[in-house]
Design an enzyme around this catalytic site. Sequence first.
Site, PDB file in Angstrom:
ATOM      1  N   CYS A  63       0.830  -1.105  -0.002  1.00 39.33           N
ATOM      2  CA  CYS A  63       0.193  -0.097   0.040  1.00 39.33           C
ATOM      3  C   CYS A  63       0.987   1.248   0.011  1.00 39.33           C
ATOM      4  O   CYS A  63       1.851   1.310   0.607  1.00 39.33           O
ATOM      5  CB  CYS A  63      -0.785   0.080   1.249  1.00 39.33           C
ATOM      6  SG  CYS A  63      -2.101   1.504   1.360  1.00 39.33           S
ATOM      7  N   ARG A  79       2.915   5.068   6.227  1.00 37.51           N
ATOM      8  CA  ARG A  79       3.271   4.253   7.338  1.00 37.51           C
ATOM      9  C   ARG A  79       3.746   2.857   7.234  1.00 37.51           C
ATOM     10  O   ARG A  79       4.154   2.307   8.192  1.00 37.51           O
ATOM     11  CB  ARG A  79       2.188   4.180   8.352  1.00 37.51           C
ATOM     12  CG  ARG A  79       1.765   5.618   8.912  1.00 37.51           C
ATOM     13  CD  ARG A  79       0.397   5.513   9.369  1.00 37.51           C
ATOM     14  NE  ARG A  79      -0.613   5.134   8.747  1.00 37.51           N
ATOM     15  CZ  ARG A  79      -2.038   4.693   9.058  1.00 37.51           C
ATOM     16  NH1 ARG A  79      -2.222   4.940  10.194  1.00 37.51           N
ATOM     17  NH2 ARG A  79      -2.921   4.259   8.304  1.00 37.51           N
ATOM     18  N   CYS A 109      -5.858   0.401   7.028  1.00 36.94           N
ATOM     19  CA  CYS A 109      -5.957   0.905   5.594  1.00 36.94           C
ATOM     20  C   CYS A 109      -6.837   1.935   5.133  1.00 36.94           C
ATOM     21  O   CYS A 109      -8.162   1.402   5.250  1.00 36.94           O
ATOM     22  CB  CYS A 109      -5.906  -0.323   4.535  1.00 36.94           C
ATOM     23  SG  CYS A 109      -5.889   0.145   2.735  1.00 36.94           S
TER      24      CYS A 109
END
Length: 212
Positions: free
Chosen positions: A43, A47, A102
């Site tokens: 993703c 982070r 997410c």
Amino acid sequence: MLTTLSSLIAKNRSWALQCRDRNADYFAKDAEGQAPHSLWIGCSDSRVPAEVLTGSHPGELFVHRNIANMVMAEDDNLMSVLQYAIDYLRVANIVLCGHYGCGGVQAAVNLPQMALNDENSALSRRITRLRGDLAAHLPCGRTDVAPEENVARHAALVEANVLAQFAHLIRVEPVRNAWRRGAPLALHGCIYDLHSGHLQALITQQQEELSA
């Protein structure tokens, strides 16, 4: 912006100096070419930096990141990365990694109530596609859900997304072609926990498990 860039450059110089202090040839080996052992599909979330959370050095991971770690056969960017990693770099592993918390998955849940739903944009199309991938797992009915139950639901959706994208990954042409010619290629679906910093394996598939 200049202040931000200056800070990044300063940190880069400090990092490079530390690397050379530990190993005078640290950068020389990378300048000769790359031979990563794995392709990481993750993703874009700031982070979840692949090299940092795996403790990898430059040259070890070939990386592609996008919103919600999606695998779409019509995504030329991803498909070109896959082809290059498999056919030219000869990676032995592909790691597809999602993460709890997410935002892309949450957007897919909330899409009907978002202004994004009325847009004709790349982001809207991608989140719409993601919502379709998760349709069977989306919550419906009750709205009086306790916060801890919401957290659990979101975690389950993130895991479902990894499995859904993994199902797409094993069917794309670069992967299928590699398995057909007998290339030693293993695929791994993982989850990253923002709270603990830990990776967890959800699913693995190798060449010998390829169905006809």
